[in-house]
Design a protein around this motif. Sequence first.
Motif, short mmCIF file in Angstrom:
data_model
loop_
_atom_site.label_atom_id
_atom_site.label_comp_id
_atom_site.label_asym_id
_atom_site.label_seq_id
_atom_site.Cartn_x
_atom_site.Cartn_y
_atom_site.Cartn_z
N SER A 471 0.82 -1.21 0.00
CA SER A 471 0.00 0.00 0.00
C SER A 471 0.86 1.25 0.00
O SER A 471 0.60 2.19 -0.76
CB SER A 471 -0.94 -0.01 1.20
OG SER A 471 -1.66 1.20 1.28
N ILE A 472 1.88 1.30 0.85
CA ILE A 472 2.66 2.54 0.94
C ILE A 472 3.55 2.71 -0.29
O ILE A 472 3.87 3.85 -0.65
CB ILE A 472 3.49 2.58 2.23
CG1 ILE A 472 4.62 1.53 2.19
CG2 ILE A 472 2.62 2.41 3.45
CD1 ILE A 472 5.61 1.70 3.33
N GLU A 473 3.92 1.62 -0.95
CA GLU A 473 4.70 1.79 -2.18
C GLU A 473 3.88 2.52 -3.23
O GLU A 473 4.39 3.39 -3.96
CB GLU A 473 5.15 0.42 -2.71
CG GLU A 473 6.36 -0.14 -1.99
CD GLU A 473 6.95 -1.34 -2.71
OE1 GLU A 473 7.95 -1.18 -3.44
OE2 GLU A 473 6.40 -2.45 -2.55
N ALA A 474 2.59 2.19 -3.33
CA ALA A 474 1.73 2.91 -4.28
C ALA A 474 1.59 4.38 -3.89
O ALA A 474 1.62 5.27 -4.74
CB ALA A 474 0.36 2.23 -4.33
N GLN A 475 1.45 4.65 -2.60
CA GLN A 475 1.34 6.04 -2.16
C GLN A 475 2.65 6.79 -2.38
O GLN A 475 2.63 7.97 -2.74
CB GLN A 475 0.95 6.07 -0.67
CG GLN A 475 -0.41 5.46 -0.38
CD GLN A 475 -0.79 5.57 1.09
OE1 GLN A 475 -0.78 6.65 1.66
NE2 GLN A 475 -1.11 4.43 1.69
N LEU A 476 3.76 6.13 -2.17
CA LEU A 476 5.05 6.78 -2.39
C LEU A 476 5.27 7.10 -3.86
O LEU A 476 5.82 8.16 -4.21
CB LEU A 476 6.17 5.88 -1.87
CG LEU A 476 6.30 5.75 -0.35
CD1 LEU A 476 7.29 4.66 0.02
CD2 LEU A 476 6.72 7.08 0.26
N GLN A 477 4.80 6.21 -4.72
CA GLN A 477 4.96 6.47 -6.15
C GLN A 477 4.13 7.68 -6.57
O GLN A 477 4.58 8.51 -7.37
CB GLN A 477 4.53 5.23 -6.94
CG GLN A 477 4.80 5.33 -8.43
CD GLN A 477 6.29 5.53 -8.74
OE1 GLN A 477 7.14 4.77 -8.29
NE2 GLN A 477 6.61 6.57 -9.50
N ARG A 478 2.91 7.79 -6.04
CA ARG A 478 2.09 8.97 -6.36
C ARG A 478 2.73 10.25 -5.86
O ARG A 478 2.70 11.28 -6.53
CB ARG A 478 0.69 8.80 -5.76
CG ARG A 478 -0.17 7.76 -6.45
CD ARG A 478 -1.64 7.92 -6.08
NE ARG A 478 -1.88 7.66 -4.68
CZ ARG A 478 -2.20 6.47 -4.17
NH1 ARG A 478 -2.30 5.42 -4.98
NH2 ARG A 478 -2.42 6.32 -2.89
N ALA A 479 3.33 10.19 -4.67
CA ALA A 479 4.00 11.38 -4.13
C ALA A 479 5.21 11.75 -4.98
O ALA A 479 5.46 12.94 -5.25
CB ALA A 479 4.42 11.13 -2.69
N ASN A 545 -0.98 1.23 9.87
CA ASN A 545 -2.27 1.45 9.21
C ASN A 545 -2.01 2.21 7.92
O ASN A 545 -1.52 3.34 7.94
CB ASN A 545 -3.18 2.27 10.13
CG ASN A 545 -4.59 2.40 9.56
OD1 ASN A 545 -4.81 2.24 8.36
ND2 ASN A 545 -5.53 2.70 10.43
N PRO A 546 -2.32 1.63 6.75
CA PRO A 546 -2.03 2.32 5.48
C PRO A 546 -2.74 3.65 5.37
O PRO A 546 -2.24 4.57 4.72
CB PRO A 546 -2.54 1.32 4.42
CG PRO A 546 -2.62 0.01 5.11
CD PRO A 546 -2.90 0.29 6.54
#
Length: 939
Positions: A471-479, A545-546
């Motif tokens: 989950s956080i890898e996807a959020q990091l990529q968006r950032a 928690n994502p």
Amino acid sequence: MKTRPVARRVAQKEIGLFFASPVAWLFLGSFAAVCLFVFFWGSSFFARNIADVRPLFQWMPILLIFLCSALTMRMWSEERRTGTLEHVLIQPSALWRFVFGKFRSCLCLLLLALISTVPLPVTVALIADLDWGPVLAGYLASFMLGALYIAVGLFVSSRTDNPIVSMIASVILCGLMFLSGSGVFTDFFSTSTAETLRHFGTGSRFSSITRGVIDIRDLFFYISVTFAFLALNVYTLEREGWARLASTPRQRHWRAGIVLVIANLILANMWIEKLPIPRLDVTEGKLYSISQPSRELLRQLHEPLLIRGYFSGRTHPMLAPLEPQLRDLIREYEAAGIGNVRVEFTDPSLHPEQEREANERYGILPTPFQVADRYQSALVNAYFNVLVQYGSEHVTLSFSDLIEVRTSTSGAAEVLLRNPEFDITRAIRDVLYNYRSGGDLFTGIDNPVELIGYVSDSAQLPPQLQAYKNSIEAQLQRAEDASDGKFSYRLIDPEAQGATVARQIYDQWGFTPMRTAEEADHEFYFYLTLADEHQVVQLPTGTFNPGEFRQALDSGLKRYARSFNRTIALATPAIDPQLREHGLGGPSFANLERALARDHRIVLEDLTDGEISPEADIVVVTAPKQLGQQAIFALDQFLMRGGTIIIATSGLTVERNNGGLQLRDWSSGLEEWLAHNGIHVQRQLIMDRQQSKFPAPVRRGSGDYQFNDVRIIDYPFFIDVRRDAIARHAISGSLPQVTMAWMSPVDVERRDNRRVSKVLWSSDRAWLGDGANLMPRSNSDGELQPWQRPAGQARASFDLGITVQGRFDSFFATPPVSHNGENLVARSPESARVVIFPSNDFLSDQVLTAQVHASGTQYLGPLELISNTIDWALQEELLLNIRSRGHFNRTLPSMERQAQFSLEVFNYAAALTWLGLLALWHKLRQHRQRRRYTRELGL
């Protein structure tokens, strides 16, 4: 003979009959005794350690049910039983006058019963700082609720000729009215239905008033229901003279009239609930209303501000009563915004699109709460969040940001809104200033920031962390895609390539392998850091928690961004991670760092390079240790440039050692520099009889053996600073109380072009100790031996916090060698400031954690003090006056057990004295009546 109004004569007769019966004294005495018992024993007043009388009013709705039922049980039933009711019915006066007379007599008796509890708040006010607003509101609510119960009791009494049946029926009916709005009943329904039921519950409206908010709608409810039952009482008596099977116009008019009266009262309550009627906040400091600083901030809005509350239909029972309080406060922002504030409330679980937006855009996820009823225990995923949005900027507040939980000595939790105005106003300030600074977080970042995750291979991670990692890898990529090259990330497996990275991060930051409770022998890594070319910051992962990750990432990135946030250079002692785990090596300040990072950008400053970050607006130095010339030069020159330095230092520190406490010498290296500036900190500790509690290790001797116990004791090294020892200064003026731990005496020389101001000081019952007896001792019977003041040493008051402002001369004639004799500023402008708190430990994690255990709630006094100091130094006084408005910050002073017992006995004696005065008044009244009758009869 003078004629008096019927209602007054009826009231006087009923009061006389009441006091002529021994049962009356039994009821009044029992009421006073139960109130006192509940206050001192049931709620453990002294162990609870909060300066309020909330426990008294928590039980008052139930106690009033029995008291009012006892007062009214014989009012009409006795008239029926003795046959005097017919005499009342044939009187020329209207029946409502008789009803009002009996109602008036019961109100008088109720008032006398309530007066018997008045010594309780008087006692609290004498020993502590009591907020009288909620107390007066509580008595108003008690009187209004008692009047309602009396009206119910009179109606029930008019329907029967048996006083016992009347009392039982009144208790049942009043109990049902109380239960209809209580959690026992409303927990079976959704939040919206439960909120509707609370409008009909007598207890829920009672608690609303007793917290210090007087709402006209609550008062109108009590008055209208009271009037309705009095009307039913009159109607019941009127029917006694009717023929049973007849239907006359008079009877029809009475039936229609009573139906119309009750219907109109119901409609009036429904109508008034919809009106925007202002509430009267009678608490000191207006805890439930927005203050002037918040209103001034709202005037700066030029675009619509959105405040949206996310509240689930079913939530935890302890959070449910807090939701309407939070709604009312948010609506006040809407009213004060004059069209620039839009307020919305939603249940995301009922609106899939809104829930998706909350989850994906704002990172708001439901929190799992365990709830239980009579049949089962279940896990409920509920929302209790607030979103504040201005333009493209937003801040979210979760339930952990908004509530405060205090655990009592019995283990029961007391949950209240902590300081919602402070949190919401701070969120508004953040989004407003962020929007002004450009709106894009990455535009304020000058140097690229990289997130480096030290994360084990997915195969090594537990299943929960595998999903979290994805989950956080996807959020990091968006950032990264949105950062325009200002942000990047990479994940490194520390155990790869011979575990070289694992050894490196252990040596550098003390990162050790993690383990789960289920698989204690299975190790893995999951650490996240943010780094640029200047500093490295560890990113909190919380509960993995994502939904909380993006907020944590944004909070971390704000430390690297130029924005409205001022930059605080924080210098704390470097402690070896292995020593820190065992409480050795010196004090640690993780809680302080987290607290300051919420309002400011924090730079962890290393003073040994002889320079302070040029971005620093203020320097905070805690527990400095053996600072060299380079570090002293950095501080000196920062002060010479007109900066502000806040220093918490002493020549002594306290650390844990073998289950006990040990005093250690602690050389800061700043002694000569401070002396040069006229500041002298002595190498002793202050002890004060005005002390706070501390879970201290106690050494107990038994024969030839020594044992260590832990007890919560009154600890003279923890100085309890109250209002009389707090200066009217911007730093401390808003603090009701603060605990200063392990303080040393400090003296400041008064020089020309300097202004010295005291912030805090101890009581005049303080003395100096050598610190050799940090731990209390007990005898073989387990009794603690009190600390003794050394013979010949007088008690005195000592300064605990001082500000010095004005011109300072440099400590250096020339810079250290490494600075090549350049850029020496020899004299400061008048804006230069030094704030000194003479303790290494009062802000430490050890002290704050100890206070949590001692008080049962998160203790924020020292953190609020240092935050206020920073805001004062930076001239950012927006939040100064509302930061310390929590519910649990008014505590009781330290008291001996004998003094506590004496106060309890005093209250019981005061109640007995009041009953004795009533008995004397009754005897004198009877004597006057006999003399008047004798005189009128001419005998």
